[in-house]
Scaffold this active site. Structure first.
Site, PDB file in Angstrom:
ATOM      1  CG  HIS A 124      -1.829  -1.003   1.250  1.00 20.85           C
ATOM      2  ND1 HIS A 124      -3.020  -1.281   0.286  1.00 20.85           N
ATOM      3  CD2 HIS A 124      -2.313  -1.974   2.191  1.00 20.85           C
ATOM      4  CE1 HIS A 124      -3.728  -2.246   0.444  1.00 20.85           C
ATOM      5  NE2 HIS A 124      -3.381  -2.758   1.718  1.00 20.85           N
ATOM      6  CG  ASP A 160      -2.816  -8.236   0.640  1.00 23.57           C
ATOM      7  OD1 ASP A 160      -2.112  -8.881   1.673  1.00 23.57           O
ATOM      8  OD2 ASP A 160      -3.750  -7.761   0.789  1.00 23.57           O
ATOM      9  CG  HIS A 162      -6.411  -5.332   1.668  1.00 25.85           C
ATOM     10  ND1 HIS A 162      -6.018  -6.318   2.757  1.00 25.85           N
ATOM     11  CD2 HIS A 162      -7.554  -4.612   2.320  1.00 25.85           C
ATOM     12  CE1 HIS A 162      -6.474  -6.284   3.757  1.00 25.85           C
ATOM     13  NE2 HIS A 162      -7.409  -5.271   3.625  1.00 25.85           N
ATOM     14  CG  ASP A 247      -4.822 -10.042   3.654  1.00 22.82           C
ATOM     15  OD1 ASP A 247      -4.643 -10.603   2.353  1.00 22.82           O
ATOM     16  OD2 ASP A 247      -4.395  -8.671   3.747  1.00 22.82           O
TER      17      ASP A 247
HETATM   18 ZN    ZN Z   1      -3.858  -7.253   2.656  1.00 27.16          ZN
END
Ligand code: ZN
Length: 337
Positions: A124, A160, A162, A247
């Protein structure tokens, strides 16, 4: 043995506030896995620290200064992203671990593989800001390091849960770095629509595969078989890097996907098999998210098990209800028309 781990106990020294999901226990879970690997005769490389110049390939000078100023202090860089006195140095070691791994697989024989087990995560972090628990963009530093060594085609796959916004924007106009992400959508950080394709010369070298909450191993298997692997085949990378966040696991407390440990093993096998075919098996996996520590440990062990094999075949196709996966493929195809 084709695999090395790049890790150390240093990654337990980034301390987050009580109750924060990206916590020291994650490093401890990784260390248990690493100790087991070492006892079984596996090789572990100590991470080096990324230099300012190596970080500056993907981050702005002003941002690097901001993060450096957190040394020795507990600060807040973003609503979710905190530092403790050692955090800057730990994040620098995470980015350096990626460079250690990239050097190892590029200098080694074919089928040299590395698994970088570090925290904090990195995907991120943008060129000019910390975000979503991430200080430095570890995988982007690795890709830029490979480019600086003369590679002209580096692929990043991000599984991931996200969207890897930082990695996407850093390479958004760069046709030399392919970025492919599957992620829960809509969800944090909000980016990652199928229509985000790259810009300028980089157009077509960003591939987003947004997935509806509730996706299973079957949905992911379909999307990786029908989209991710063909995109990699078209790009013909010289090196494959994987943002291996766990995740999307069904036990994860943050997200809403229903992947299992076996499902992560299947995705990992599919990617390693693709690397064996496309880039002499040169592949680096790096941890990102994954906030159930037992699921994190299981999935890290699964990456190790897959990457330890001399020869990795693509796994059998999963069958069953794949409605979410089909929806993702339909959106992906419509965006590329
Ligand atoms: Zn994540």
């Amino acid at each position: 043995m084709p695999l090395v781990l790049v890790t150390s106990d240093r990654f337990a020294d980034h301390i987050t506030p009580p109750g924060h999901p990206e916590r020291v226990e994650r490093a401890e879970a990784m260390q248990v896995v690493a100790s087991r690997w070492e006892r079984a005769g596996g090789r572990i490389l100590a991470p080096r620290r990324a230099s300012d110049d190596e970080l500056a390939r993907v981050h702005d000078a002003a941002y690097l200064k901001t993060v450096k100023e957190t040394r020795g202090r507990a600060t807040t860089l973003d609503p979710d992203t905190f530092t403790s006195p050692d955090s800057e140095d730990v994040a620098r070691s995470a980015a350096g671990a990626m460079l250690t791994a990239v050097d190892h697989v590029l200098d080694g024989p074919p089928r040299s593989r590395a698994f970088v087990m570090v925290r904090p995560p990195g995907h991120h972090a943008e060129a000019d800001r910390a975000m979503g628990f991430c200080l430095y963009n570890t995988i982007a530093v690795g890709a830029a390091g490979a480019r600086a060594r003369g590679l002209s085609r580096v692929a990043i796959v991000d599984y991931d849960v996200h969207h890897g916004n930082g990695t996407q924007w850093i390479f958004y106009e760069d046709p030399a770095v392919l970025f492919v992400s599957s992620h829960q959508y809509p969800y944090y950080p909000g980016t990652g629509a199928a229509t985000e394709l790259g810009r300028g010369e980089g157009k077509g070298f960003t591939v987003n595969l947004p997935m509806e909450v509730g996706a299973t191993d079957i949905d992911y298997d379909l999307v990786y078989r029908e989209a991710v692997v063909p995109v990699l085949e078209g790009f013909r990378p010289q090196l494959l890097l994987v943002s291996a966040g766990f995740d999307a696991h069904e036990r994860d407390p943050l997200a809403g996907m229903r992947m299992t440990t076996d499902g992560f093993g299947g995705l990992t096998s599919r990617l390693v098999a693709a690397a064996d075919t496309l880039c002499d098996g040169r592949v680096v996996f790096v941890t990102e998210g994954g906030y159930d520590t037992s699921a994190l440990a299981e999935c890290c062990q699964r990456v190790i098990d897959v990457c330890s094999a001399e020869s990795v075949a693509a796994p059998p196709e999963l069958s069953g209800d794949s409605r979410r996966g089909q929806d993702t493929l339909a959106g992906y195809r419509a965006a590329r028309r």
